[in-house]
Design a protein around this motif. Structure first.
Motif, PDB file in Angstrom:
ATOM      1  N   ALA A 151      16.857  42.655   7.061  1.00  0.00           N
ATOM      2  CA  ALA A 151      16.671  41.203   7.043  1.00  0.00           C
ATOM      3  C   ALA A 151      15.638  40.876   5.978  1.00  0.00           C
ATOM      4  N   VAL A 165      20.333  38.252   7.304  1.00  0.00           N
ATOM      5  CA  VAL A 165      20.673  39.577   7.823  1.00  0.00           C
ATOM      6  C   VAL A 165      21.900  40.105   7.077  1.00  0.00           C
ATOM      7  N   TYR A 362      19.125  35.191  11.117  1.00  0.00           N
ATOM      8  CA  TYR A 362      18.832  35.769  12.421  1.00  0.00           C
ATOM      9  C   TYR A 362      18.268  34.711  13.363  1.00  0.00           C
ATOM     10  N   ASN A 363      18.818  34.685  14.581  1.00  0.00           N
ATOM     11  CA  ASN A 363      18.360  33.751  15.623  1.00  0.00           C
ATOM     12  C   ASN A 363      18.414  32.298  15.155  1.00  0.00           C
TER      13      ASN A 363
END
Length: 509
Positions: A151, A165, A362-363
């Motif tokens: 990442a 990512v 990510y997230n």
């Protein structure tokens, strides 16, 4: 079929076990040493972490950091570089996005890591830990090429950084094409300029692992001392430079090539910003037999999607073409109505499809969905496309030429930066009521404009505590009120005109 980047390391360690893999001013690791250290660390991590878990790595750029990255990969996890030079607040923001249970660091950064990171801190042992072959084999057996590998954080318009990512598949796909197109081999010595939290470094790391080339990690300090930098390139026998444009321009701007020519360099590949032709001419004159390649591509498509091999000198007002798509990458332009742009003079957003696309942020599903979209040209099957936000124009020669950003994201000092990220930090300061940032491309400076009572020097000092150096404004303009346009929004054009006419008062960093 290769499905894991570790196969690069393992094949190369069999061919060249004692050859230097990565080196810097403080030491080196051979390919066999790198593999042993990574497998030992991977065994430690695999005993504690589930597969596909993020592993933040708080280390200086070094051969040991590469071993830590690969240790995370041996554990079936993915790594994220956390540069120790970042301010505390920025590091905390990265850790919050990752929400990782464990961080890897060394003794030099352990105290700071424990203060900033809420999970467990694994301090690298002085001696290489033993490997657990059975555990590592079990992790490899359940892996796929779609698993995340790393990442890399980019700037976010809300002040929250985005973690791009990237999978094994995308990295292997790109590196195989990259090394083949440009003829890298075990005889090369790569001079690594990019920090490990900048995706230019991905090309150095995995080109070395894939081909057996030695990668020399050049410390940041050398890029403020061109003479010492050129001495280093010559002393280490560097044959290839994959550098940000700003690093190459630093050498020529300070007349470094008049001091010494790194005459073993056979190719120079550059990216991150538009290369000024006068700087390119200086490099080509100094290295007349070297190949020069203009690379284009954002982090979200795994390093690069277009390349142009420079075959002539360009005038100062003549842009470089973006060039040809890398193999297995589909690159096209869409206009504001999502129609293909092909005619000369046409302007469109650069869009990319293929296995090079990152897995997303990510997230962060909302921001992922905003730019990783179904191909607007059809709905017949799932066809993900990344919308880069970069605009290009089709020339009379049929080549594409970079035009501008679609939004307020800029390219500065080799980094992609969203001005909203700086504005968020600026607006949070005491004595700042409203804030707006603009980019003066011809002067290569970020200008911070604000209304409030804070003095410019105080604002600059506060920002140094919250932003990375490459995001710090070079100009500050304080106003009683920020100008507004007819829609009630801050008038960026008016601010740009004022800064261009009168200047905003440079502030020393």
């Amino acid at each position: 079929m290769q499905i894991n980047v570790l196969e690069y390391l393992e094949r190369t360690a069999l061919r060249f076990p004692q050859k230097t893999a990565f080196a810097d001013d403080d030491g080196a690791l051979s390919f066999s040493q790198l593999q042993a250290r990574a497998q030992g660390l991977g065994s430690l991590l695999a005993a504690e972490l589930a597969p596909r878990t993020p592993v933040p790595v708080l280390l200086e750029k070094s051969p040991g950091a590469v071993a830590a990255f690969l240790g995370a990969v041996y554990a079936g996890c993915f790594y994220a570089m956390a540069d120790p030079s970042l301010p505390d607040r920025r590091l905390v923001g990265l850790f919050q996005v990752l929400n990782a249970p464990l961080l890897v660091t060394d003794a030099a950064h352990a105290q700071r890591a424990r203060a900033l990171f809420p999970g467990r801190v694994l301090v690298l042992p002085e001696d290489d830990p033993p490997a657990d072959p059975a555990l590592l084999a079990a992790r490899r057996a359940q892996a796929t090429d779609a698993d995340p590998l790393y990442a890399i954080f980019t700037s976010g318009s809300t002040g929250v950084p985005k973690a791009v990512v990237v999978s094994h598949r995308s990295t292997i796909d790109f590196i195989d094409a990259f090394t083949g197109l440009f003829g890298f081999s075990h005889q090369d010595v790569l001079g690594n300029q990019a920090p490990f939290d900048f995706d230019v470094s991905v090309k150095d790391l995995y080109t070395g692992l894939a081909t057996g080339a030695t990668v020399y990690l050049i410390a940041r300090k050398y890029f403020s001392m061109p003479a010492r930098l050129l001495d280093l390139l010559c002393r280490q026998g560097v044959t290839s430079l994959t550098w940000a444009v700003s690093a190459l321009c630093l050498v020529t701007a300070m007349n470094g090539l008049n001091y010494k020519t790194p005459d073993r360099v056979r190719q120079v590949l550059f990216s991150g910003e538009v290369m000024p032709p006068k700087h390119l001419r200086a490099w080509r004159k100094a290295l007349p037999n070297a190949r020069f390649v203009n690379l284009y591509g954002p982090t979200e498509i795994t390093c690069n999607c277009l390349y142009y091999v420079v075959d002539r000198d360009f005038a100062d007002d003549e842009p470089l073409p973006l060039g040809t798509p890398f193999p297995n990458e589909r690159v096209f332009l869409l206009d504001e109505n999502n129609a293909l742009v092909t005619r000369p003079g046409g302007l469109g957003e650069i869009c990319v499809a293929g296995s090079a696309l990152a897995l997303g942020y990510y997230n962060d599903p909302l921001r992922t969905q905003a730019v990783f979209v179904q191909n607007p040209l059809h709905n017949a099957y799932r066809d993900p496309v990344y919308r880069t936000g970069d605009l290009a124009r089709v020339g009379d020669d049929g080549q594409w030429y970079y035009a501008a950003r679609r939004d307020f994201q800029i390219k500065h000092m080799g980094h992609r930066i969203e001005l909203g990220d700086i504005e968020a930090a600026l607006a949070a300061l005491d004595g700042v009521d409203r804030a707006c940032c603009v980019y003066l491309a011809d002067r290569r400076r970020i200008a911070a404009c604000y209304a409030g009572t804070a003095e410019k020097a105080d604002v600059a000092a506060q920002l140094r505590k919250t932003l990375p150096a490459f995001m710090l404004p070079g100009l500050y303009l304080r106003l009683e009120q920020l100008p507004m346009n007819k829609n009630g929004k801050i008038d960026r054009a008016a601010l740009t005109a004022r800064l261009t006419e009168k200047g905003g008062g440079p502030v020393d960093r």
